[in-house]
Scaffold this motif. Structure first.
Motif, mmCIF file in Angstrom:
data_model
loop_
_atom_site.group_PDB
_atom_site.id
_atom_site.type_symbol
_atom_site.label_atom_id
_atom_site.label_comp_id
_atom_site.label_asym_id
_atom_site.label_seq_id
_atom_site.Cartn_x
_atom_site.Cartn_y
_atom_site.Cartn_z
ATOM 1 N N PRO A 171 -41.630 -60.508 54.466
ATOM 2 C CA PRO A 171 -40.144 -61.336 54.408
ATOM 3 C C PRO A 171 -39.067 -60.445 53.885
ATOM 4 C CG PRO A 171 -42.245 -62.344 53.333
ATOM 5 C CD PRO A 171 -42.650 -60.926 53.886
ATOM 6 N N LYS A 172 -37.708 -60.770 54.472
ATOM 7 C CA LYS A 172 -36.656 -60.146 54.203
ATOM 8 C C LYS A 172 -35.654 -60.918 54.084
ATOM 9 C CE LYS A 172 -38.291 -56.368 57.423
ATOM 10 N NZ LYS A 172 -39.574 -56.996 57.641
ATOM 11 N N GLU A 173 -34.622 -60.515 53.269
ATOM 12 C CA GLU A 173 -33.276 -61.227 53.074
ATOM 13 C C GLU A 173 -32.250 -60.210 53.647
ATOM 14 O OE1 GLU A 173 -31.509 -62.977 49.615
ATOM 15 O OE2 GLU A 173 -33.581 -63.150 48.933
ATOM 16 N N THR A 174 -30.999 -60.804 54.088
ATOM 17 C CA THR A 174 -29.844 -59.967 54.823
ATOM 18 C C THR A 174 -28.952 -60.090 53.952
ATOM 19 O OG1 THR A 174 -29.386 -61.474 56.780
ATOM 20 C CG2 THR A 174 -31.217 -59.638 57.244
ATOM 21 N N VAL A 175 -28.070 -59.196 53.744
ATOM 22 C CA VAL A 175 -26.854 -59.357 53.264
ATOM 23 C C VAL A 175 -25.779 -58.596 53.882
ATOM 24 C CG1 VAL A 175 -25.577 -58.954 50.953
ATOM 25 C CG2 VAL A 175 -27.864 -59.732 50.822
ATOM 26 N N GLU A 226 -21.625 -59.463 44.657
ATOM 27 C CA GLU A 226 -22.294 -60.443 45.488
ATOM 28 C C GLU A 226 -21.488 -61.829 45.645
ATOM 29 O OE1 GLU A 226 -26.423 -60.675 44.333
ATOM 30 O OE2 GLU A 226 -26.504 -58.662 45.420
ATOM 31 N N ILE A 229 -22.659 -65.780 46.369
ATOM 32 C CA ILE A 229 -23.963 -66.398 46.533
ATOM 33 C C ILE A 229 -23.160 -67.921 46.670
ATOM 34 C CG2 ILE A 229 -26.006 -67.159 45.597
ATOM 35 C CD1 ILE A 229 -25.774 -64.084 46.141
ATOM 36 N N GLY A 284 -27.053 -70.911 51.279
ATOM 37 C CA GLY A 284 -27.503 -69.950 52.105
ATOM 38 C C GLY A 284 -26.533 -68.851 52.292
ATOM 39 N N HIS A 312 -24.594 -65.597 51.693
ATOM 40 C CA HIS A 312 -24.925 -64.344 50.597
ATOM 41 C C HIS A 312 -24.123 -63.265 51.290
ATOM 42 C CE1 HIS A 312 -28.119 -61.867 48.271
ATOM 43 N NE2 HIS A 312 -26.932 -61.609 48.044
#
Length: 129
Positions: free
Chosen positions: A4-8, A41, A43, A47, A49
């Protein structure tokens, strides 16, 4: 199976606090300091980000580029009936119009530069969920 990954998406700029505030207000989000003091950041509850990074040697991009090369930009989806208000809001927050002609209907795309010079588009879409 993929981890699992998040992208920014991270935008470079010279004044990271000011650019973070611009996007937070434009997107109805909040800012917070990143783990690096040169990163803030953005936020949001839906969703969103993003992050902005202070680059002490930052030079703004140009748009359109003379050689018609592709360039990254944000696409901010807005319902068609809110396009004019979203445009007023963006400009009121400090965006600079690049190409804001009303292209009509669901194909309406309006380009701007944020206060640090990055391009972004307001794009007519189905009403946000």
């Amino acid at each position: 199976m993929a981890v699992p990954k998040e992208t920014v998406l991270v935008l470079d700029c010279s004044e990271h606090a000011e650019l973070a505030e611009f996007y937070a207000e434009l997107l109805g989000a909040e800012t917070r300091m990143g783990s690096d003091p040169d990163v803030m950041e953005i936020i949001g509850n839906d969703g969103v980000h993003l992050a902005v990074h202070r680059d002490h040697g930052y030079a703004p991009p140009s748009w359109p580029r003379p050689d018609d090369a592709s360039q990254a930009h944000l696409r901010i989806l807005v319902s068609q009936e809110d396009m004019d208000e979203a445009e007023r809001e963006a400009i009121g927050l400090g965006a600079r119009p690049l190409d804001t002609k009303d292209n009509g209907g669901r194909h309406d795309v309006r380009m701007y530069a944020d206060p640090a010079g990055h391009s972004f588009a307001l794009v007519a879409s189905k009403p946000p969920r």
